[in-house]
Motif scaffolding. Structure first.
Motif, PDB file in Angstrom:
ATOM      1  N   TYR A   1      45.455   5.301 -35.017  1.00 34.01           N
ATOM      2  CA  TYR A   1      46.184   4.093 -35.395  1.00 34.01           C
ATOM      3  C   TYR A   1      45.708   2.886 -34.609  1.00 34.01           C
ATOM      4  O   TYR A   1      45.617   1.775 -35.145  1.00 34.01           O
ATOM      5  N   GLN A   2      45.372   3.085 -33.356  1.00 33.97           N
ATOM      6  CA  GLN A   2      44.820   1.992 -32.570  1.00 33.97           C
ATOM      7  C   GLN A   2      43.503   1.487 -33.157  1.00 33.97           C
ATOM      8  O   GLN A   2      43.185   0.302 -33.079  1.00 33.97           O
ATOM      9  N   ASN A   3      42.757   2.399 -33.780  1.00 35.03           N
ATOM     10  CA  ASN A   3      41.461   2.058 -34.372  1.00 35.03           C
ATOM     11  C   ASN A   3      41.545   1.767 -35.871  1.00 35.03           C
ATOM     12  O   ASN A   3      40.519   1.613 -36.532  1.00 35.03           O
ATOM     13  N   TYR A   4      42.751   1.724 -36.396  1.00 32.61           N
ATOM     14  CA  TYR A   4      42.981   1.450 -37.822  1.00 32.61           C
ATOM     15  C   TYR A   4      42.314   2.486 -38.725  1.00 32.61           C
ATOM     16  O   TYR A   4      41.856   2.174 -39.825  1.00 32.61           O
ATOM     17  N   GLU A   5      42.276   3.728 -38.290  1.00 36.95           N
ATOM     18  CA  GLU A   5      41.773   4.808 -39.141  1.00 36.95           C
ATOM     19  C   GLU A   5      42.818   5.123 -40.211  1.00 36.95           C
ATOM     20  O   GLU A   5      44.001   5.277 -39.906  1.00 36.95           O
ATOM     21  N   GLN A   6      42.382   5.240 -41.464  1.00 36.32           N
ATOM     22  CA  GLN A   6      43.316   5.494 -42.559  1.00 36.32           C
ATOM     23  C   GLN A   6      43.758   6.955 -42.626  1.00 36.32           C
ATOM     24  O   GLN A   6      44.851   7.252 -43.105  1.00 36.32           O
ATOM     25  N   TRP A   7      42.919   7.883 -42.180  1.00 37.76           N
ATOM     26  CA  TRP A   7      43.209   9.306 -42.358  1.00 37.76           C
ATOM     27  C   TRP A   7      43.071  10.052 -41.031  1.00 37.76           C
ATOM     28  O   TRP A   7      42.054  10.677 -40.757  1.00 37.76           O
ATOM     29  N   PRO A   8      44.105   9.999 -40.176  1.00 38.64           N
ATOM     30  CA  PRO A   8      44.029  10.660 -38.869  1.00 38.64           C
ATOM     31  C   PRO A   8      43.749  12.153 -38.949  1.00 38.64           C
ATOM     32  O   PRO A   8      43.040  12.696 -38.097  1.00 38.64           O
ATOM     33  N   MET A   9      44.297  12.846 -39.953  1.00 38.33           N
ATOM     34  CA  MET A   9      44.062  14.281 -40.045  1.00 38.33           C
ATOM     35  C   MET A   9      42.592  14.581 -40.324  1.00 38.33           C
ATOM     36  O   MET A   9      42.034  15.561 -39.818  1.00 38.33           O
ATOM     37  N   LYS A  10      41.951  13.744 -41.115  1.00 38.13           N
ATOM     38  CA  LYS A  10      40.517  13.910 -41.371  1.00 38.13           C
ATOM     39  C   LYS A  10      39.730  13.754 -40.081  1.00 38.13           C
ATOM     40  O   LYS A  10      38.781  14.508 -39.813  1.00 38.13           O
ATOM     41  N   VAL A  11      40.141  12.791 -39.258  1.00 39.63           N
ATOM     42  CA  VAL A  11      39.489  12.596 -37.958  1.00 39.63           C
ATOM     43  C   VAL A  11      39.715  13.816 -37.074  1.00 39.63           C
ATOM     44  O   VAL A  11      38.797  14.280 -36.380  1.00 39.63           O
ATOM     45  N   ALA A  12      40.927  14.369 -37.093  1.00 38.49           N
ATOM     46  CA  ALA A  12      41.222  15.569 -36.300  1.00 38.49           C
ATOM     47  C   ALA A  12      40.341  16.732 -36.735  1.00 38.49           C
ATOM     48  O   ALA A  12      39.801  17.474 -35.900  1.00 38.49           O
TER      49      ALA A  12
ATOM     50  N   HIS B   1      35.285  26.074 -42.410  1.00 33.25           N
ATOM     51  CA  HIS B   1      36.593  26.221 -41.775  1.00 33.25           C
ATOM     52  C   HIS B   1      37.473  24.994 -42.042  1.00 33.25           C
ATOM     53  O   HIS B   1      38.677  25.120 -42.254  1.00 33.25           O
ATOM     54  N   ARG B   2      36.853  23.809 -42.010  1.00 29.01           N
ATOM     55  CA  ARG B   2      37.613  22.585 -42.280  1.00 29.01           C
ATOM     56  C   ARG B   2      38.286  22.657 -43.641  1.00 29.01           C
ATOM     57  O   ARG B   2      39.473  22.350 -43.786  1.00 29.01           O
ATOM     58  N   LYS B   3      37.519  23.047 -44.634  1.00 29.86           N
ATOM     59  CA  LYS B   3      38.066  23.104 -45.986  1.00 29.86           C
ATOM     60  C   LYS B   3      39.167  24.153 -46.092  1.00 29.86           C
ATOM     61  O   LYS B   3      40.211  23.927 -46.715  1.00 29.86           O
ATOM     62  N   GLN B   4      38.946  25.304 -45.466  1.00 31.08           N
ATOM     63  CA  GLN B   4      39.948  26.370 -45.526  1.00 31.08           C
ATOM     64  C   GLN B   4      41.242  25.948 -44.837  1.00 31.08           C
ATOM     65  O   GLN B   4      42.343  26.230 -45.324  1.00 31.08           O
ATOM     66  N   ILE B   5      41.113  25.270 -43.711  1.00 33.24           N
ATOM     67  CA  ILE B   5      42.299  24.791 -42.999  1.00 33.24           C
ATOM     68  C   ILE B   5      43.000  23.704 -43.807  1.00 33.24           C
ATOM     69  O   ILE B   5      44.224  23.717 -43.985  1.00 33.24           O
ATOM     70  N   GLN B   6      42.216  22.752 -44.330  1.00 28.55           N
ATOM     71  CA  GLN B   6      42.794  21.665 -45.116  1.00 28.55           C
ATOM     72  C   GLN B   6      43.593  22.200 -46.299  1.00 28.55           C
ATOM     73  O   GLN B   6      44.687  21.705 -46.617  1.00 28.55           O
ATOM     74  N   ASP B   7      43.076  23.208 -46.950  1.00 24.48           N
ATOM     75  CA  ASP B   7      43.742  23.780 -48.123  1.00 24.48           C
ATOM     76  C   ASP B   7      45.095  24.416 -47.783  1.00 24.48           C
ATOM     77  O   ASP B   7      45.954  24.571 -48.661  1.00 24.48           O
ATOM     78  N   LYS B   8      45.287  24.787 -46.518  1.00 24.48           N
ATOM     79  CA  LYS B   8      46.531  25.438 -46.109  1.00 24.48           C
ATOM     80  C   LYS B   8      47.594  24.447 -45.630  1.00 24.48           C
ATOM     81  O   LYS B   8      48.773  24.815 -45.519  1.00 24.48           O
ATOM     82  N   LEU B   9      47.194  23.221 -45.348  1.00 23.87           N
ATOM     83  CA  LEU B   9      48.144  22.253 -44.795  1.00 23.87           C
ATOM     84  C   LEU B   9      49.033  21.671 -45.888  1.00 23.87           C
ATOM     85  O   LEU B   9      48.574  21.360 -46.984  1.00 23.87           O
ATOM     86  N   LYS B  10      50.308  21.508 -45.564  1.00 24.63           N
ATOM     87  CA  LYS B  10      51.259  20.937 -46.523  1.00 24.63           C
ATOM     88  C   LYS B  10      52.178  19.961 -45.805  1.00 24.63           C
ATOM     89  O   LYS B  10      52.772  20.287 -44.778  1.00 24.63           O
TER      90      LYS B  10
END
Length: 229
Positions: A56-67, A77-86
């Motif tokens: 947020y300090q850097n005005y990033e629109q998608w913090p979870m993508k940065v994480a 692994h990124r895709k598999q994890i992303q698919d499980k998040l709700k």
């Protein structure tokens, strides 16, 4: 004290303005940490919360993508994890004073909503006991346009039959709430709630006309003679 002469409409953002999003956001951060750990990545929830603040300090629109990019090296692994998040929107709750503040403000102004929200905002506001104070709803899912596009603000102003100088936009984010509203000539109030409070003011055109720390602080700011009865 601000000059409130001529103001007729108050437009509110929803997330982290009227509704507290901390719990669902922290919940999805927790989901990410658990899934990352399951894949062998030693991620700590405190570190991800801090990363969200930095985003947020850097005005990033998608913090979870940065994480994901920061902590998960393997793209699969990124895709598999992303698919499980709700994102559990049912964990959202109105701020404790939201109904009281809207009730009192609605005795002096017309109330509108300008928000990036998934479908069903009207129903959710009804369940929170807030819908009865709202005259205009301009939400991204229903209007097909999202903040920071000023078009969503233009839609709300048209629905309200309101000139920009007769309105105030109240929101937590500089990029989505303050800048586009100012570009159309609305007055602006920034409310320092949620992760949006970490966004820094980098230039004068990003500075809200007034800044408050909570909804309760709107009452002495906007009600003449502090008549918050």
């Amino acid at each position: 004290m601000p000059d409130i002469a001529g103001l007729k409409w108050l437009f509110f953002d929803v997330g982290d303005t009227l509704v507290d999003e901390w719990e669902p956001v922290d919940d999805i951060i927790g989901q990410f940490v658990r899934e990352a750990n399951a894949y062998g990545y030693p991620v700590k929830i405190e570190d991800v919360r801090e990363l969200f603040e930095q985003c947020y300090q850097n005005y990033e629109q998608w913090p979870m993508k940065v994480a994901m990019q920061t902590y998960i090296q393997d793209e699969g692994h990124r895709k598999q994890i992303q698919d499980k998040l709700k994102f559990h929107k049912e964990l959202e709750r109105p701020f404790p004073s939201a109904a009281k503040v809207l009730k009192q403000l609605s005795q002096h102004y017309l109330i509108g909503i300008i928000a990036n929200q998934s479908p069903g905002t009207e129903m959710r506001l009804e369940s929170y006991g807030l819908r009865k104070y709202v005259h205009v709803l301009a939400c991204s899912a229903e209007e097909g346009v999202s903040k920071p596009d000023p078009e969503l603000y233009a839609v709300a102003l048209k629905q309200a039959g309101c000139a920009p100088e007769e309105a105030v936009m109240i929101g937590d984010r500089i990029d989505n709430d303050i800048v586009p509203a100012r570009s159309l000539g609305l007055h602006t109030i920034r409310i320092l709630q949620g992760y949006g409070r970490f966004q820094p003011v980098q230039s004068e055109h990003e500075r809200a006309d007034w800044t408050v720390k909570s909804l309760d602080e709107l009452l002495p700011l906007l009600i003449p003679d502090n008549d918050a009865s």
